[in-house]
Design a protein around this motif. Structure first.
Motif, short mmCIF file in Angstrom:
data_model
loop_
_atom_site.label_atom_id
_atom_site.label_comp_id
_atom_site.label_asym_id
_atom_site.label_seq_id
_atom_site.Cartn_x
_atom_site.Cartn_y
_atom_site.Cartn_z
N MET A 16 7.99 65.21 50.02
CA MET A 16 9.78 66.02 49.62
C MET A 16 10.26 66.81 49.99
O MET A 16 11.76 66.83 50.25
N LEU A 17 9.97 67.58 51.26
CA LEU A 17 10.71 68.46 52.19
C LEU A 17 10.78 67.25 53.57
O LEU A 17 11.24 68.21 54.69
N ALA A 18 10.66 66.12 53.32
CA ALA A 18 10.57 65.35 54.59
C ALA A 18 12.12 65.58 55.84
O ALA A 18 12.33 66.20 57.12
N ASP A 19 13.02 65.66 54.79
CA ASP A 19 14.49 65.48 55.73
C ASP A 19 15.17 67.34 55.86
O ASP A 19 15.70 67.25 56.32
N GLU A 32 20.02 73.17 38.67
CA GLU A 32 20.49 71.95 37.30
C GLU A 32 19.67 71.61 36.36
O GLU A 32 18.58 70.86 36.99
N ARG A 33 19.46 71.31 34.97
CA ARG A 33 18.07 70.69 34.25
C ARG A 33 18.02 69.46 34.80
O ARG A 33 18.96 68.38 34.86
N GLN A 34 16.88 68.77 34.67
CA GLN A 34 16.40 67.52 35.20
C GLN A 34 16.54 67.11 33.75
O GLN A 34 16.30 67.04 32.52
N LYS A 35 17.83 66.04 34.01
CA LYS A 35 17.28 65.01 32.41
C LYS A 35 16.52 64.50 32.38
O LYS A 35 15.11 63.89 32.72
N LYS A 36 16.50 64.46 30.89
CA LYS A 36 14.80 63.74 30.28
C LYS A 36 13.76 64.37 30.70
O LYS A 36 12.75 63.75 30.65
N SER A 37 14.00 65.81 30.88
CA SER A 37 12.83 66.83 31.75
C SER A 37 13.68 68.32 30.67
O SER A 37 14.39 68.88 31.44
N ASP A 38 12.72 68.28 29.78
CA ASP A 38 12.73 70.33 29.75
C ASP A 38 12.81 71.09 30.54
O ASP A 38 13.11 71.94 29.84
N HIS A 39 11.87 71.15 31.45
CA HIS A 39 11.51 72.09 31.72
C HIS A 39 11.38 72.21 33.24
O HIS A 39 10.64 72.91 34.05
N ARG A 40 12.03 70.95 33.28
CA ARG A 40 12.03 70.77 35.05
C ARG A 40 13.12 71.04 35.74
O ARG A 40 14.28 70.31 35.21
N TYR A 41 13.83 71.00 36.53
CA TYR A 41 15.25 71.85 37.24
C TYR A 41 15.67 71.04 39.15
O TYR A 41 14.19 70.84 39.40
N ILE A 42 16.65 70.48 39.42
CA ILE A 42 16.69 69.68 40.08
C ILE A 42 17.49 70.70 41.57
O ILE A 42 18.43 71.85 40.84
N ILE A 43 16.89 71.24 42.37
CA ILE A 43 17.35 72.59 43.11
C ILE A 43 18.59 72.06 44.33
O ILE A 43 17.67 71.31 45.15
N HIS A 44 19.44 72.63 44.11
CA HIS A 44 19.85 71.72 45.61
C HIS A 44 20.00 73.30 46.57
O HIS A 44 20.63 73.82 46.44
N PHE A 45 20.85 72.54 48.20
CA PHE A 45 20.96 73.40 48.81
C PHE A 45 21.53 72.49 50.08
O PHE A 45 21.55 71.68 51.10
N PHE A 68 15.69 80.41 51.25
CA PHE A 68 14.28 80.07 51.55
C PHE A 68 14.54 78.76 53.20
O PHE A 68 15.62 78.37 53.43
N MET A 69 13.19 79.23 54.11
CA MET A 69 12.54 78.66 55.03
C MET A 69 12.55 77.33 54.54
O MET A 69 11.26 77.57 53.41
N LYS A 70 11.74 76.30 55.23
CA LYS A 70 11.39 75.48 55.51
C LYS A 70 9.79 75.48 54.31
O LYS A 70 9.29 75.01 53.55
N SER A 71 9.46 76.38 55.13
CA SER A 71 7.15 76.97 54.67
C SER A 71 7.48 77.62 53.41
O SER A 71 6.35 77.48 53.11
#
Length: 244
Positions: A16-19, A32-45, A68-71
């Motif tokens: 998930m964090l390879a890049d 933002e809230r992930q489509k078709k999911s009430d409890h998951r969110y997309i976190i943009h950096f 946040f740092m990658k670690s």
């Protein structure tokens, strides 16, 4: 009960964090809230993004402007995987109780890592949502009382469900010989009365039927003797002569 797990490397956080850059501070630019999911969110950096469960997002205060740092994010991914596994476990328990092995198989099917599976199993056991001793006891009682199955059948079913041998023995010890005899007699009597033929046919077919349902040879012989005596008694009643 200890579940034997096949160790596998935890690779999901790396994938998930390879890049993500490892040596710079990453600032959240959008949530933002992930489509078709009430409890998951997309976190943009900025150009990078990851998804997390709402509970994890709140716990780690993943809001716009937080950095946040990658670690740090690797730790969050593991926490998210743990939360996802726990939620999946609760969902799997909604319809009926499960054994620890059934739960482990379910989580593997959902591609949960082995280390996380072990942690979730322990948590569910501590919360008494997974309870193999109680499961075995209730299963045995239900099969004897309602399904009219014998101890041999029940033992095999519990083995297939991953219950430890010692727990199976304890569960079966709670079933008295009288309970098993009553179960075998009820189901045997029903079968006996359905068979058209002489006594030998009834003994053979009823005996085979009871053996298939997991009753021991001694138990089957005992039931057949009782059923034969009942039939002889009924025959004697029919032959009673009443003088004019």
């Amino acid at each position: 009960m200890v579940i034997q797990l096949n160790p596998e490397p935890e690779e999901q956080d790396e994938q998930m964090l390879a890049d993500f850059p490892a040596d710079e501070l990453l600032v959240i630019t959008k949530v933002e809230r992930q489509k078709k999911s009430d409890h998951r969110y997309i976190i943009h950096f900025g150009a990078y993004q990851m998804t997390v469960h709402e509970d994890v997002m709140i716990k780690y205060r993943m809001i716009t402007g937080s950095s946040f740092m990658k670690s740090d994010l690797e730790e969050i991914v593991v926490a998210d995987e743990r939360q996802r596994a726990y939620v999946e476990g609760l969902r799997y328990l909604e319809r009926k109780p499960r054994t620890s092995q059934e739960m482990a198989r379910r989580l593997r099917d959902k591609e949960i890592g082995e280390t996380i599976i072990a942690e979730v199993l322990l948590r569910l056991q501590q919360e008494r949502l997974l309870d193999d001793p109680l499961y075995a006891k209730q299963w045995a009682e239900q099969r004897i009382t309602n399904q009219r199955k014998g101890k041999l059948w029940i033992r095999q079913e519990l083995r297939e469900k991953g219950i430890d041998k010692s727990l199976i023995s304890e569960a079966l010890e709670n079933i008295t010989p009288e309970q098993e005899l009553e179960s075998a007699l009820q189901t045997g009597r029903k079968k006996w009365n359905l068979i058209r033929g002489d006594v030998n046919d009834k003994r053979r077919k009823t005996g085979a039927f009871l053996m298939r349902r997991g009753f021991s040879g001694d138990m089957v012989r005992q039931v057949l003797n009782i059923l034969r005596e009942e039939e002889d008694f009924e025959g004697e009643e029919e032959e009673i002569y009443f003088p004019d």
